[in-house]
Design a protein around this motif. Structure first.
Motif, mmCIF file in Angstrom:
data_model
loop_
_atom_site.group_PDB
_atom_site.id
_atom_site.type_symbol
_atom_site.label_atom_id
_atom_site.label_comp_id
_atom_site.label_asym_id
_atom_site.label_seq_id
_atom_site.Cartn_x
_atom_site.Cartn_y
_atom_site.Cartn_z
ATOM 1 N N ARG A 93 16.384 -43.989 -38.945
ATOM 2 C CA ARG A 93 15.449 -44.643 -38.032
ATOM 3 C C ARG A 93 16.196 -45.284 -36.868
ATOM 4 O O ARG A 93 15.795 -45.193 -35.726
ATOM 5 C CB ARG A 93 14.659 -45.733 -38.776
ATOM 6 C CG ARG A 93 13.625 -45.223 -39.707
ATOM 7 C CD ARG A 93 12.329 -44.909 -38.964
ATOM 8 N NE ARG A 93 11.579 -43.902 -39.684
ATOM 9 C CZ ARG A 93 10.858 -44.154 -40.758
ATOM 10 N NH1 ARG A 93 10.759 -45.378 -41.214
ATOM 11 N NH2 ARG A 93 10.234 -43.177 -41.364
ATOM 12 N N ARG A 94 17.306 -45.926 -37.213
ATOM 13 C CA ARG A 94 18.060 -46.628 -36.183
ATOM 14 C C ARG A 94 18.687 -45.642 -35.206
ATOM 15 O O ARG A 94 18.655 -45.864 -33.991
ATOM 16 C CB ARG A 94 19.138 -47.504 -36.812
ATOM 17 C CG ARG A 94 19.789 -48.409 -35.763
ATOM 18 C CD ARG A 94 20.744 -49.368 -36.363
ATOM 19 N NE ARG A 94 21.905 -48.678 -36.920
ATOM 20 C CZ ARG A 94 23.026 -49.300 -37.271
ATOM 21 N NH1 ARG A 94 23.127 -50.605 -37.144
ATOM 22 N NH2 ARG A 94 24.028 -48.619 -37.770
ATOM 23 N N PRO A 143 7.978 -49.235 -26.953
ATOM 24 C CA PRO A 143 9.379 -49.407 -26.575
ATOM 25 C C PRO A 143 10.016 -50.680 -27.128
ATOM 26 O O PRO A 143 11.192 -50.676 -27.472
ATOM 27 C CB PRO A 143 9.335 -49.422 -25.046
ATOM 28 C CG PRO A 143 7.923 -49.671 -24.665
ATOM 29 C CD PRO A 143 7.068 -49.180 -25.789
ATOM 30 N N ASP A 144 9.218 -51.755 -27.260
ATOM 31 C CA ASP A 144 9.789 -53.012 -27.750
ATOM 32 C C ASP A 144 10.338 -52.839 -29.156
ATOM 33 O O ASP A 144 11.420 -53.263 -29.492
ATOM 34 C CB ASP A 144 8.717 -54.122 -27.762
ATOM 35 C CG ASP A 144 8.134 -54.318 -26.377
ATOM 36 O OD1 ASP A 144 8.819 -53.868 -25.420
ATOM 37 O OD2 ASP A 144 7.031 -54.873 -26.247
ATOM 38 N N ARG A 145 9.502 -52.188 -29.985
ATOM 39 C CA ARG A 145 9.872 -52.014 -31.387
ATOM 40 C C ARG A 145 11.105 -51.106 -31.480
ATOM 41 O O ARG A 145 11.991 -51.353 -32.277
ATOM 42 C CB ARG A 145 8.691 -51.391 -32.135
ATOM 43 C CG ARG A 145 8.916 -51.359 -33.633
ATOM 44 C CD ARG A 145 7.644 -50.920 -34.345
ATOM 45 N NE ARG A 145 7.973 -50.619 -35.732
ATOM 46 C CZ ARG A 145 8.154 -49.395 -36.195
ATOM 47 N NH1 ARG A 145 8.010 -48.356 -35.401
ATOM 48 N NH2 ARG A 145 8.467 -49.188 -37.458
ATOM 49 N N GLY A 146 11.125 -50.096 -30.637
ATOM 50 C CA GLY A 146 12.253 -49.167 -30.639
ATOM 51 C C GLY A 146 13.554 -49.878 -30.313
ATOM 52 O O GLY A 146 14.551 -49.717 -30.996
ATOM 53 N N ALA A 200 16.822 -50.563 -32.805
ATOM 54 C CA ALA A 200 18.156 -50.080 -32.457
ATOM 55 C C ALA A 200 19.210 -51.165 -32.624
ATOM 56 O O ALA A 200 20.356 -50.886 -32.949
ATOM 57 C CB ALA A 200 18.136 -49.576 -31.009
ATOM 58 N N ALA A 201 18.778 -52.395 -32.440
ATOM 59 C CA ALA A 201 19.742 -53.493 -32.505
ATOM 60 C C ALA A 201 19.920 -54.047 -33.914
ATOM 61 O O ALA A 201 20.932 -54.639 -34.236
ATOM 62 C CB ALA A 201 19.282 -54.619 -31.577
ATOM 63 N N ALA A 215 18.744 -43.436 -29.888
ATOM 64 C CA ALA A 215 18.758 -42.253 -29.026
ATOM 65 C C ALA A 215 17.650 -42.358 -27.984
ATOM 66 O O ALA A 215 17.832 -41.998 -26.828
ATOM 67 C CB ALA A 215 18.596 -41.005 -29.870
ATOM 68 N N LEU A 216 16.497 -42.861 -28.450
ATOM 69 C CA LEU A 216 15.346 -42.943 -27.547
ATOM 70 C C LEU A 216 15.447 -44.125 -26.601
ATOM 71 O O LEU A 216 15.046 -44.053 -25.452
ATOM 72 C CB LEU A 216 14.062 -43.048 -28.365
ATOM 73 C CG LEU A 216 13.682 -41.728 -29.052
ATOM 74 C CD1 LEU A 216 12.687 -41.993 -30.172
ATOM 75 C CD2 LEU A 216 13.133 -40.738 -28.051
#
Lengths: 252, 160
Positions: free
Chosen positions: A237-238, A11-14, A18-19, A243-244
């Motif tokens: 990817r972003r 989750p951290d990487r996700g 996203a940012a 979305a996730l």
């Protein structure tokens, strides 16, 4: 079946992805300018520095674009070969994007070689086309890479697309030495390769100038297409990560 | 999907990929060095055509060679062209063609003609193609390298 990377397991990487802002693809304007400049000046130099050929008159000038187009396509397919091997060997995602960019440029250049050769053949040989080994093997090379691009368009799973592209890319690139040697291995209507000893010095200058021009154009096209593909990949990817992470469907 | 089946899948994919590449390499190798080279002969030389005898008569075939000096007979009235083609090894075949030849056609240049070899020993051509050599020469290469000499020739010509 397809092994898409799953951001929710990390989750951290996700959230970080996203940012992250994505840099727009940079167009190598200096390279575009260099290609355009040498291409235009190449024709001027070609026309000014050489007399009409003893046999074919001014039709010889087609050499300045037909031959460099073929040479540049060979360079493109060399890149395809190298990128394809890298994809299969190291499962490198970026190599796949480079593979696609080079294959695209190579296909266009091979098509250009065929068209320019046909235009040259009609007034000099007397025919637009004949099924000799050089022309046929070049047509096969062209079709293999049209197939390559069609295959990519029809395959959704990126990993499978990369592997299949690499397989077709290696096969297609292996056709290049056959195309090159065809005039030596078999009897053809197409003449043997010329060399500085069979071409007068004033034709060599125009030919070399244009060879560089086509190489620059190839480099510019491949760079632009590769960077654009990298950008598209990062944007995908972003969007996926957002979305996730946030549950929001707004990719902006 | 359990990890073991995933690994098996990956392995079988690798095997398929390697098998495909090996198969294709073999295929290209066969094309390049194998007996196929014998079967894709683009044209026959005059010597080969004559030696084939009855097998090559009245069949669509391509004949390639050099136009013999002084053998070209062109009738502009009825667009009738006759010339001899040689393999440079003593065999000549008379070729009959209709229509204007490509502009580069001349005595001494290479040609490939598509048509049929008749029983009368005349090759009836349906399609005349000029085979250009890999040489590209300025009209007078020596003169071009020495502009002052070219100038001299021009002067001499304009004077006479």
């Amino acid at each position: 079946m397809s092994s898409v990377t799953m951001p929710e397991s990390r989750p951290d990487r996700g959230a970080a992805a996203a940012a992250e802002p994505i840099a727009r693809p940079k167009v190598p304007w200096w390279l575009v300018g260099l290609a355009f400049g040498t291409l235009v000046s190449g024709q001027v130099v070609g026309f000014l520095t050489s007399e009409p050929d003893r046999d074919m008159g001014h039709l010889q000038k087609i050499m300045y674009v037909h031959v460099p187009a073929a040479w540049a396509s060979f360079i493109a397919f060399f890149i395809v070969f190298w990128a394809s091997v890298t994809v299969l060997w190291k499962r490198n995602e970026r190599a796949d994007l480079l593979n696609a960019a080079a294959a695209e440029a190579g296909a266009v250049l091979t098509g250009l070689t065929l068209v320019l050769g046909s235009i040259w053949g009609r007034p000099t040989w007397g025919v637009w086309w004949t099924w000799d080994a050089r022309l046929t093997s070049t047509a096969v090379l062209f079709l293999v890479f049209v197939g390559f691009l069609a295959l990519r368009a029809l395959t959704d799973d990126p990993e499978r697309r990369a592997r299949w592209s690499a397989a077709v890319g290696i096969l297609g690139a292996l056709n290049v030495p056959i195309v090159y040697m065809s005039v030596k291995w078999w009897r053809t209507l197409h003449q043997l390769q010329s060399s500085p000893s069979t071409v007068d010095a004033d034709y060599v200058l125009g030919l070399r100038w244009n060879a560089f021009a086509f190489a620059f154009a190839l480099a510019a096209f491949v760079t632009i297409r590769y960077r654009t593909a990298l950008f598209a990949l990062a944007a995908d990817r972003r969007a996926e990560a957002r979305a996730l992470a946030g549950g929001s469907t707004d990719a902006r | 999907m359990t990890p073991s089946t995933a690994a098996q899948n990956a392995r079988s994919r690798k095997v398929i990929a390697i098998a495909t590449v090996v198969l294709m390499l073999g295929g290209f190798g066969y094309l390049a060095y194998g007996g196929i080279g014998e079967n894709i002969v683009y044209f026959l030389t005059p010597g080969e055509l004559v030696k084939k005898g009855e097998k090559a008569v009245e069949r669509p075939v391509r004949l390639g060679g050099q136009v013999v000096d002084g053998s070209v007979v062109w009738n502009a009235q009825n667009l009738d062209l006759r010339f001899k083609v040689t393999d440079g090894q003593g065999t000549e075949v008379l070729v009959h063609s209709r229509g204007a030849p490509p502009q580069m056609f001349r005595a001494g240049i290479g040609v490939v003609v598509e048509g049929k070899y008749g029983r009368d020993g005349v090759f009836q051509s349906d399609n005349l193609m000029v085979k250009h050599s890999n040489e590209y020469r300025a009209p007078d290469a020596e003169a071009m390298k020495h502009p002052e000499r070219l100038n001299k020739t021009l002067m001499r010509e304009s004077r006479s």
